[in-house]
Write a protein that holds these residues in place. Structure first.
Motif, short mmCIF file in Angstrom:
data_model
loop_
_atom_site.label_atom_id
_atom_site.label_comp_id
_atom_site.label_asym_id
_atom_site.label_seq_id
_atom_site.Cartn_x
_atom_site.Cartn_y
_atom_site.Cartn_z
N GLU A 102 0.83 -1.21 0.00
CA GLU A 102 0.00 0.00 0.00
C GLU A 102 0.86 1.25 0.00
O GLU A 102 0.54 2.24 -0.68
CB GLU A 102 -0.92 -0.02 1.21
N ARG A 103 1.96 1.24 0.75
CA ARG A 103 2.85 2.41 0.78
C ARG A 103 3.46 2.66 -0.59
O ARG A 103 3.66 3.82 -1.00
CB ARG A 103 3.96 2.21 1.82
N THR A 104 3.77 1.59 -1.32
CA THR A 104 4.35 1.75 -2.65
C THR A 104 3.37 2.40 -3.60
O THR A 104 3.72 3.35 -4.32
CB THR A 104 4.79 0.38 -3.21
N ILE A 105 2.13 1.93 -3.63
CA ILE A 105 1.12 2.52 -4.52
C ILE A 105 0.78 3.94 -4.07
O ILE A 105 0.60 4.85 -4.90
CB ILE A 105 -0.15 1.65 -4.54
N PHE A 106 0.74 4.15 -2.76
CA PHE A 106 0.49 5.49 -2.23
C PHE A 106 1.58 6.46 -2.69
O PHE A 106 1.29 7.57 -3.17
CB PHE A 106 0.44 5.44 -0.70
N GLY A 107 2.84 6.05 -2.54
CA GLY A 107 3.95 6.90 -2.99
C GLY A 107 3.92 7.14 -4.48
O GLY A 107 4.22 8.25 -4.94
N MET A 108 3.53 6.13 -5.26
CA MET A 108 3.46 6.30 -6.70
C MET A 108 2.36 7.28 -7.10
O MET A 108 2.51 8.07 -8.04
CB MET A 108 3.23 4.93 -7.37
N VAL A 150 8.03 0.78 -9.23
CA VAL A 150 6.94 0.19 -8.45
C VAL A 150 7.04 -1.33 -8.42
O VAL A 150 6.77 -1.96 -7.39
CB VAL A 150 5.57 0.65 -9.00
N THR A 151 7.47 -1.94 -9.53
CA THR A 151 7.59 -3.40 -9.57
C THR A 151 8.66 -3.88 -8.60
O THR A 151 8.46 -4.84 -7.83
CB THR A 151 7.92 -3.88 -11.00
N ILE A 152 9.81 -3.22 -8.62
CA ILE A 152 10.89 -3.61 -7.70
C ILE A 152 10.47 -3.41 -6.25
O ILE A 152 10.69 -4.27 -5.39
CB ILE A 152 12.17 -2.82 -8.00
N ALA A 153 9.82 -2.26 -5.97
CA ALA A 153 9.41 -1.97 -4.60
C ALA A 153 8.38 -2.99 -4.10
O ALA A 153 8.46 -3.46 -2.95
CB ALA A 153 8.84 -0.56 -4.51
#
Length: 319
Positions: A102-108, A150-153
């Protein structure tokens, strides 16, 4: 002084208003059932796969007559993306208690702009063809860098031990197949060939290119009817602050650090002022996290950008 600032803002707001009015017309048409979401999706595909690449081909086909781009543009724009992405991940953990995915998508959502459907028409309308070398750099790298990040994260967060080389290779192949990038590359190749374009070909390209902006913006409006503000207000508001408030300021600061020229700074900051891109929602669907919040952020940031974009650009003295 205040009166002069307000006059500048109103001038820039009115210049950008027709572009956002096209989005509003699309939204209204879909709301009253004059067009269906399926029609909006078809128009979006037409814009993305055909009209916008042709527009970029036409603009890039004359690029050798323009000043060469400053590659510090990429450092300023994508440097801001990485910085705000990291800030977004931290805030998502600290204040929203989001998990790693969720943090990754939020940051993106805080950094991935609607560069194609909205960025191309807005940049061309407000800044002219002189902005093409600058925005071409960003368009060419944006999808590749953001999807790779985003994929790597996500995979690191899920402890899958991803292959960095495989991920980068896959991202590069996807970028090369992107119609927007193809349009940029073909236009550049035509420009350096010094060939004269036959009149029928030039007229056909011009007609298709002229359709790109209104079709793309209308399709954005139709698509926005699919999103609803529900129970994700705190997440949506924080995304909105990061995307429309923080990222433009970080980009501006990096532009100053890298000593970009006025036109390059205009283009770079303008793209940073854009709302959340639909790719973020696609990412949320792909990884099955944050779909509601990202959908809300698309709607809210697109509506607010009609005011915040000319306001920030005016305050920074860039329009």
């Amino acid at each position: 002084m205040f009166a002069a600032a307000m006059e500048l803002f109103l001038t820039n707001f009115l210049a950008a208003l027709p572009l956002f009015a096209l989005i509003a017309i699309g939204y209204l048409a879909a709301t009253v059932k004059l067009v269906t979401p399926a029609i909006g999706q078809a128009l979006s595909k037409f814009a993305f796969n055909i009209a916008l690449p042709i527009l970029l081909f036409r603009l890039m086909s004359d690029i050798t007559h323009l000043p060469p781009p400053d590659w510090n543009i990429a450092l300023a724009f994508f440097g801001s993306c990485f910085l705000v992405f990291a800030i977004g991940r931290f805030l998502g953990h600290r204040f929203l208690n989001l998990n790693s995915d969720e943090r990754t998508i939020f940051g993106m959502a805080a950094v991935f702009s609607n560069n194609v459907q909205l960025g191309i028409p807005v940049a061309v309308a407000l800044l002219g063809q002189e902005a093409m070398p600058s925005i071409a750099i960003i368009f060419s790298l944006n999808g590749f860098l953001m999807w790779t990040l985003v994929t790597i994260a996500i995979e690191l967060g899920r402890a899958k031990s991803p292959s960095i080389l495989t991920t980068v290779t896959k991202g590069t192949l996807q970028t090369i197949r992107n119609p927007i990038v193809i349009g940029i590359i073909l236009g550049f190749l035509w420009s350096i060939s010094n060939l004269s374009m036959p009149v029928p070909m030039a007229k056909t390209i011009a007609m298709m290119a002229d359709a790109a902006a209104p079709v793309a913006l209308f399709a954005v409006g139709v698509g926005l009817t699919q999103y609803r503000i529900t129970a994700n207000l705190s997440t949506t508001l924080l995304i909105t602050f990061l995307k429309l408030g923080l990222q433009p300021l970080v980009v501006y600061g990096l532009c100053r650090i890298f000593n970009l020229g006025h036109e390059a700074m205009q283009a770079t900051c303008l793209l940073a002022c854009l709302p959340v891109g639909v790719n973020v929602y696609i990412m949320a669907q792909e990884f099955k996290v944050m779909q509601g919040a990202t959908a809300n952020s698309l709607l809210v940031t697109t509506a607010l950008a009609s005011v915040t974009m000319p306001l920030i650009m005016s305050c920074l003295g860039l329009l």
